[in-house]
Motif scaffolding. Structure first.
Motif, mmCIF file in Angstrom:
data_model
loop_
_atom_site.group_PDB
_atom_site.id
_atom_site.type_symbol
_atom_site.label_atom_id
_atom_site.label_comp_id
_atom_site.label_asym_id
_atom_site.label_seq_id
_atom_site.Cartn_x
_atom_site.Cartn_y
_atom_site.Cartn_z
ATOM 1 N N HIS A 61 1.088 -1.269 -0.149
ATOM 2 C CA HIS A 61 0.299 0.215 0.533
ATOM 3 C C HIS A 61 0.862 0.985 -0.318
ATOM 4 C CE1 HIS A 61 -4.349 2.453 1.029
ATOM 5 N NE2 HIS A 61 -3.108 3.181 1.524
ATOM 6 N N ARG A 62 2.068 0.965 0.794
ATOM 7 C CA ARG A 62 3.097 2.807 0.825
ATOM 8 C C ARG A 62 2.958 2.867 -0.369
ATOM 9 N NH1 ARG A 62 4.508 6.387 0.559
ATOM 10 N NH2 ARG A 62 6.223 7.541 2.114
ATOM 11 N N MET A 63 4.147 2.103 -1.210
ATOM 12 C CA MET A 63 4.900 1.699 -2.160
ATOM 13 C C MET A 63 3.926 1.671 -3.396
ATOM 14 S SD MET A 63 7.682 1.808 -1.121
ATOM 15 C CE MET A 63 8.935 2.095 -2.477
ATOM 16 N N ALA A 64 2.687 2.258 -3.289
ATOM 17 C CA ALA A 64 1.530 1.834 -3.979
ATOM 18 C C ALA A 64 1.500 0.739 -5.518
ATOM 19 C CB ALA A 64 1.957 3.008 -5.696
ATOM 20 N N ILE A 65 1.513 -0.419 -4.614
ATOM 21 C CA ILE A 65 1.574 -1.836 -5.621
ATOM 22 C C ILE A 65 -0.427 -2.363 -4.765
ATOM 23 C CG2 ILE A 65 2.713 -3.530 -5.008
ATOM 24 C CD1 ILE A 65 4.486 -2.849 -4.894
ATOM 25 N N PRO A 66 -0.460 -2.879 -6.083
ATOM 26 C CA PRO A 66 -2.181 -3.510 -5.604
ATOM 27 C C PRO A 66 -1.444 -4.258 -4.746
ATOM 28 C CG PRO A 66 -1.269 -4.450 -7.686
ATOM 29 C CD PRO A 66 -0.462 -2.912 -7.131
ATOM 30 N N GLU A 67 -3.079 -4.240 -3.170
ATOM 31 C CA GLU A 67 -2.711 -5.449 -2.069
ATOM 32 C C GLU A 67 -3.256 -7.067 -2.664
ATOM 33 O OE1 GLU A 67 -5.158 -4.213 1.579
ATOM 34 O OE2 GLU A 67 -3.648 -2.580 1.080
ATOM 35 N N ALA A 123 15.924 5.642 7.790
ATOM 36 C CA ALA A 123 14.573 5.758 7.379
ATOM 37 C C ALA A 123 14.152 7.327 8.543
ATOM 38 C CB ALA A 123 13.827 4.974 8.122
ATOM 39 N N ALA A 124 13.607 8.309 7.546
ATOM 40 C CA ALA A 124 13.350 9.713 8.082
ATOM 41 C C ALA A 124 12.107 9.045 8.408
ATOM 42 C CB ALA A 124 13.249 10.255 7.020
ATOM 43 N N ASP A 125 10.959 10.180 9.549
ATOM 44 C CA ASP A 125 9.917 10.632 9.547
ATOM 45 C C ASP A 125 9.203 10.721 7.879
ATOM 46 O OD1 ASP A 125 10.756 10.375 12.110
ATOM 47 O OD2 ASP A 125 10.617 13.102 12.494
ATOM 48 N N GLY A 126 7.377 9.824 8.125
ATOM 49 C CA GLY A 126 7.095 10.194 6.955
ATOM 50 C C GLY A 126 7.747 9.890 5.902
ATOM 51 N N GLY A 127 9.036 8.663 5.656
ATOM 52 C CA GLY A 127 9.038 8.264 5.444
ATOM 53 C C GLY A 127 8.268 6.750 4.322
ATOM 54 N N VAL A 128 9.172 4.995 4.406
ATOM 55 C CA VAL A 128 9.124 3.650 3.821
ATOM 56 C C VAL A 128 9.781 3.049 5.036
ATOM 57 C CG1 VAL A 128 7.905 4.231 1.469
ATOM 58 C CG2 VAL A 128 10.270 3.524 2.547
ATOM 59 N N GLY A 129 10.130 3.899 5.833
ATOM 60 C CA GLY A 129 10.645 3.086 6.966
ATOM 61 C C GLY A 129 9.846 1.902 7.652
ATOM 62 N N TYR A 130 8.670 1.854 7.561
ATOM 63 C CA TYR A 130 8.409 0.807 8.110
ATOM 64 C C TYR A 130 7.478 -0.381 7.370
ATOM 65 C CZ TYR A 130 4.159 2.966 6.255
ATOM 66 O OH TYR A 130 3.397 3.362 5.099
ATOM 67 N N ASP A 185 6.911 5.250 12.051
ATOM 68 C CA ASP A 185 6.912 5.177 10.584
ATOM 69 C C ASP A 185 8.584 4.942 10.081
ATOM 70 O OD1 ASP A 185 7.724 7.616 10.740
ATOM 71 O OD2 ASP A 185 6.034 8.669 9.217
ATOM 72 N N ARG A 186 9.078 5.087 11.140
ATOM 73 C CA ARG A 186 10.762 4.742 10.062
ATOM 74 C C ARG A 186 11.513 3.059 10.854
ATOM 75 N NH1 ARG A 186 10.423 9.202 14.005
ATOM 76 N NH2 ARG A 186 11.328 7.944 15.285
ATOM 77 N N ILE A 187 9.734 2.270 12.249
ATOM 78 C CA ILE A 187 10.798 1.084 12.672
ATOM 79 C C ILE A 187 9.596 0.199 12.206
ATOM 80 C CG2 ILE A 187 11.025 -0.204 14.654
ATOM 81 C CD1 ILE A 187 11.929 2.255 16.024
ATOM 82 N N LEU A 188 10.014 -1.135 11.449
ATOM 83 C CA LEU A 188 9.227 -1.950 11.100
ATOM 84 C C LEU A 188 9.030 -2.710 12.115
ATOM 85 C CD1 LEU A 188 9.471 -4.258 8.598
ATOM 86 C CD2 LEU A 188 10.970 -5.540 9.297
ATOM 87 N N ASP A 189 7.975 -3.280 11.501
ATOM 88 C CA ASP A 189 6.604 -4.059 12.504
ATOM 89 C C ASP A 189 7.168 -5.206 12.925
ATOM 90 O OD1 ASP A 189 4.596 -4.348 14.731
ATOM 91 O OD2 ASP A 189 2.805 -4.452 13.385
ATOM 92 N N GLY A 190 8.722 -5.327 14.064
ATOM 93 C CA GLY A 190 8.619 -7.104 13.306
ATOM 94 C C GLY A 190 8.386 -7.885 14.472
ATOM 95 N N ILE A 191 7.653 -9.171 13.569
ATOM 96 C CA ILE A 191 6.515 -10.157 14.404
ATOM 97 C C ILE A 191 7.506 -10.784 15.162
ATOM 98 C CG2 ILE A 191 5.957 -12.478 13.553
ATOM 99 C CD1 ILE A 191 6.153 -11.045 11.319
ATOM 100 N N THR A 192 8.981 -11.138 15.576
ATOM 101 C CA THR A 192 9.585 -11.573 16.787
ATOM 102 C C THR A 192 9.736 -10.222 17.175
ATOM 103 O OG1 THR A 192 11.302 -13.012 14.441
ATOM 104 C CG2 THR A 192 12.389 -13.102 17.225
ATOM 105 N N ARG A 193 9.643 -9.042 17.034
ATOM 106 C CA ARG A 193 10.191 -7.887 17.908
ATOM 107 C C ARG A 193 8.622 -8.471 19.414
ATOM 108 N NH1 ARG A 193 6.881 -3.790 18.230
ATOM 109 N NH2 ARG A 193 7.861 -2.225 19.897
#
Length: 354
Positions: A103-109, A187-194, A253-261
């Motif tokens: 969704h963030r990269m404008a790719i269809p889900e 990554a920066a605020d408002g970017g694609v880090g997540y 929005d900078r940090i990946l929502d890690g599943i192991t985390r």
């Protein structure tokens, strides 16, 4: 996940290459199984999915993925227990995250039914590639790339969703020392880090190579604005044990929502270990290292599960961490693997039987 039966076109290989593979000496991510899952997005619709022999792709040089980086991926694993049953760990979280990244990269889900039906069929076909024994697994890489042949700067009209699989052994990185980032940012605020966007990882390679040249294996990234707060490592979320309290940065929005985390945080709560999910200052961790209250740093991610950190450097100050007899890192790794390999109870319903 879904009771719907999806029509999947299946083409099997004539002869498996599994007999040529030395499962005792695997290099991570270099050997791939016999088949792959492929589904194309054309004219606004995901087409009939296919499982076919693993093979190279033919793709136009002007495909947008090469020019504008529309590509996202996931990392998952399948495990085999002592009764030859195949399990996955929290796969719905991976499915949700790849669509969030898309969704963030404008790719269809991607449709949920296609994902789980295709993944399940693929794993049944490749079941012999999943070796028994703790540490052995089948690493699963779902990904999406933009395939439209056009170099105008706009989102692609066509995409290819794929799943490839690679047998993996227990991941041991040896003694890992890290640099706390002072100049470069992940990554920066408002970017694609997540998002698990391919470019996030490509952008890390150069600063990480500089860290390697100084004798460090990874970077722990700091916030882009001030470099005062610790966020995540190169391919892992990061935890700090100060005293008997576990600290980790909050999602943003900078940090990946890690599943192991997420799993480590829940297991800590289950076992009476105090967890603080908050911003963690570089100065705070350096001070804890100086006064002896910093007991551990470890990373958490799919590939390594838990990766202990032996020491760190920041602004010329070097710190070695103590060797812990009963470390949180080893405790969480054991707990997670017992669930993944169907050895222990699974109170949170994280296991998914394939």
């Amino acid at each position: 996940m879904s009771d719907l039966s999806i029509d999947i076109k299946i083409t099997k290989i004539s002869e498996s290459k599994i007999s040529t593979v030395d499962f005792d000496n695997l290099t991570f991510g270099k050997i791939f199984t016999d088949h792959m899952f492929v589904c194309d997005y054309i004219d606004g619709t995901w087409q009939t999915p296919e499982i076919m022999p693993y093979q190279p792709l033919t793709i136009d040089p002007s495909a947008r993925v090469f020019h504008y980086g529309q590509a996202v991926f996931e990392g998952m694993k399948a495990f085999k227990d002592e009764n030859d049953q195949i399990w996955m760990f929290r796969p719905e979280d991976n499915f949700n995250r790849i669509n969030k990244s898309s969704h963030r990269m404008a790719i269809p889900e991607f449709p949920k039914e296609f994902f789980f039906e295709g993944l399940t069929k693929l794993l049944h076909m490749e079941k012999d590639w999943i070796q028994k024994g703790k540490g052995n697994s089948l690493y699963i890489r779902p990904f999406v790339i933009a395939t439209e042949a056009a170099i105008s700067a706009s989102p692609s009209n066509s995409y290819k969703f794929m799943i490839i699989c690679s047998p993996a052994q227990s991941y041991y990185a040896g003694e890992v020392k890290v640099l706390f980032a002072e100049e470069f940012s992940r990554a920066a605020d408002g970017g694609v880090g997540y998002a698990k966007a391919a470019g996030n990882y490509g952008a890390q390679f150069y600063p990480t190579s500089l860290a390697h040249a100084k004798g460090y294996q990874q970077i722990i990234w700091t916030d882009a604005n001030t470099h005062e707060y610790l966020e995540e490592a190169g391919t892992m979320n990061i935890f700090f044990r100060v005293g008997d309290t576990l600290l980790t940065a909050p999602n943003n929005d900078r940090i990946l929502d890690g599943i192991t985390r997420k799993s480590v945080i829940q297991l800590a709560k289950d076992n009476g270990i105090e967890v603080e999910v908050r911003r963690v200052r570089v100065d705070e961790i350096k001070e804890a290292a100086k006064n002896g209250t910093l007991k551990e740093i470890f990373g958490a991610g799919t590939a390594a599960v838990i990766n202990p950190i032996a020491g760190f450097e920041h602004a010329g100050d070097e710190f070695d961490l103590p060797k812990m007899e009963d470390s949180y890192a080893s405790f969480f790794k054991q707990k997670l693997m017992d669930i993944q390999y169907n050895v222990s109870e699974d109170p949170h319903g994280w296991r998914f039987k394939v």
